[in-house]
Design a protein around this motif. Sequence first.
Motif, mmCIF file in Angstrom:
data_model
loop_
_atom_site.group_PDB
_atom_site.id
_atom_site.type_symbol
_atom_site.label_atom_id
_atom_site.label_comp_id
_atom_site.label_asym_id
_atom_site.label_seq_id
_atom_site.Cartn_x
_atom_site.Cartn_y
_atom_site.Cartn_z
ATOM 1 N N PHE A 1 96.419 53.321 64.657
ATOM 2 C CA PHE A 1 95.367 53.350 63.645
ATOM 3 C C PHE A 1 94.069 52.677 64.078
ATOM 4 C CE2 PHE A 1 98.999 54.284 60.871
ATOM 5 C CZ PHE A 1 98.491 55.419 60.272
ATOM 6 N N ARG A 2 94.184 51.738 65.023
ATOM 7 C CA ARG A 2 92.952 51.052 65.417
ATOM 8 C C ARG A 2 92.137 51.891 66.391
ATOM 9 N NH1 ARG A 2 92.474 45.130 67.941
ATOM 10 N NH2 ARG A 2 93.724 46.168 69.507
ATOM 11 N N ASN A 3 92.812 52.845 67.050
ATOM 12 C CA ASN A 3 92.125 53.589 68.101
ATOM 13 C C ASN A 3 91.809 55.027 67.729
ATOM 14 O OD1 ASN A 3 92.191 51.393 69.966
ATOM 15 N ND2 ASN A 3 94.385 51.756 70.142
ATOM 16 N N THR A 4 92.070 55.399 66.463
ATOM 17 C CA THR A 4 91.752 56.756 66.028
ATOM 18 C C THR A 4 90.504 56.715 65.156
ATOM 19 O OG1 THR A 4 94.130 57.070 65.892
ATOM 20 C CG2 THR A 4 92.757 58.826 65.014
ATOM 21 N N PRO A 5 89.527 57.604 65.412
ATOM 22 C CA PRO A 5 88.353 57.626 64.542
ATOM 23 C C PRO A 5 88.763 57.925 63.099
ATOM 24 C CG PRO A 5 88.010 58.998 66.480
ATOM 25 C CD PRO A 5 89.438 58.567 66.502
#
Lengths: 306, 215
Positions: B58-62
């Motif tokens: 979740f932290r690395n998906t736009p």
Amino acid sequence: MKLRKSAAAAAAVAALALTATACGGESGNAGDKPAGASGGKNQPKLPTYAVKSDVKVDSATLEKAQKAGKIVIGSKDDQPYLGFQDSGGKRSGFDIEIAKMVAADLGFKADQITFKTIDSGVRETTISKGDVDLYVGTYTINDERKKQVGFAGPYLMAGADLLIRSDEKGITGPTSLKGKKVCSIKGSTPLQEIKKPKYGAETVELAKYSECVQQLLNNEVDAVTTDDAILKGYAAQNPKKLKVVGKPFTKEPYGVGMAKNDKALRDAVADAIEAHQKNGDYKKAYDATLGLSGSDYVEPPALERY
Amino acid sequence: MNVLLDHLSEFREGFLGTIGLTLASGLLAMLLGTVLAGFRVSPVPPLRYFGTAWVTLFRNTPLTLLFLVIWFAVPQVLDFGFSPWVKALIVLSCYTSSFVCEAVRSGISTVPLGQAEAARSIGMSFFQTLGLVILPQAVRTVLPPLSSIFIALTKNSAIAGAFSVTELFGWQKLLSDQGYPIAWVFLWVALGYLVITFAISILFRVLERTLEVAR
């Protein structure tokens, strides 16, 4: 919660890729490559426009364009068969044809037109700053806008309508939307209408029409509403699965936008539109673009000159 | 000025919509994030892996991509029939929880290891150690980054406006389509956001003061 036919993750990702690029497969390349349109029939051909020479109009905008040898026209790029730009950068559609026929009468060949994609929200700003000479892109003439820009037209009388799946029996017009899900773009005028309690419809607002059309094809919503011209474009792209109801419930007269006080240019553009309506180019252009949706050709509205 | 006065009711709806969505997803993200932080420092490997995977995803998906997934990809496989507001709540909470988790985890790392060892040596369980000894001390360190996270969340909630949720930024779309001068519309929208984010930073400043401990 119901379990759908297991469309594997790959299919989901593919669908996502489609919606993310806002382009439903075939590019809107009207005329020479039928995008799955009415099979087997001879595709209507786009007309070619005779370019006038030595055009004299007392307009600063036009004189500047003539000196530069090119005219800058603002348009849309995401409305298939209306104002569309395919991945190769080629533009096509009915609005693009209107732009070409007007430019031809002002003395510019098709290759002397520089098209610029201008988003709806910044049309007035762009025109009044002079970043574009003309604007052709589903631009509804209204009084609020007339305070800021000039209009030649209307060249097409559009109106809010509904796009539905071809096999849809329950929706015959705006009054049959009770309990149905209707999708449109955030803030669009037809949606403000459909939101009224008397229709009893549930509304979904997304950022792009292509997203709404995707939701319609996925059976997530029952109808898409906006100007019929835009909807016809999507129906032309997918004539087997989609159709336009054909009962417009608002009036959206489309005009060509330009600098506010340039009466000479306004008249010249209006003359050009009129001439091409009279010589049949207008109808040919319609038949080869929005006409592919299966919706009937309607006589253009009378021009209003002011 | 007229733009605002003529469309005050829509503006208010949008403003309240942004506040509502921010509050709801903020609370949910806080809860999820704290639990996930617990997972990531727990002695149980599967929980640790789960927490790490969640944060990584979740932290690395736009954020826009997450919205597109829940709108267009998820219904092809499972159709929950969630309303647009609930979809936005889920996406914003999951996305923000990963940031909250990392902030809380960094707070936990600031508490000296001796504290945990002391708690364990008087016979506290993992949960007692975490809840009674570690977290209360970690909270102070976590407040400043949390404040930033919630301010970011307020602004991120604007993306929900493009997915059928009534919020502040959507008001701008409504009015520019009608041809109002764009600069004024943006000014009011910006002020609306400023009021909310400013309230958040004041709230956190007060919290910091009250929780301050002489070291």
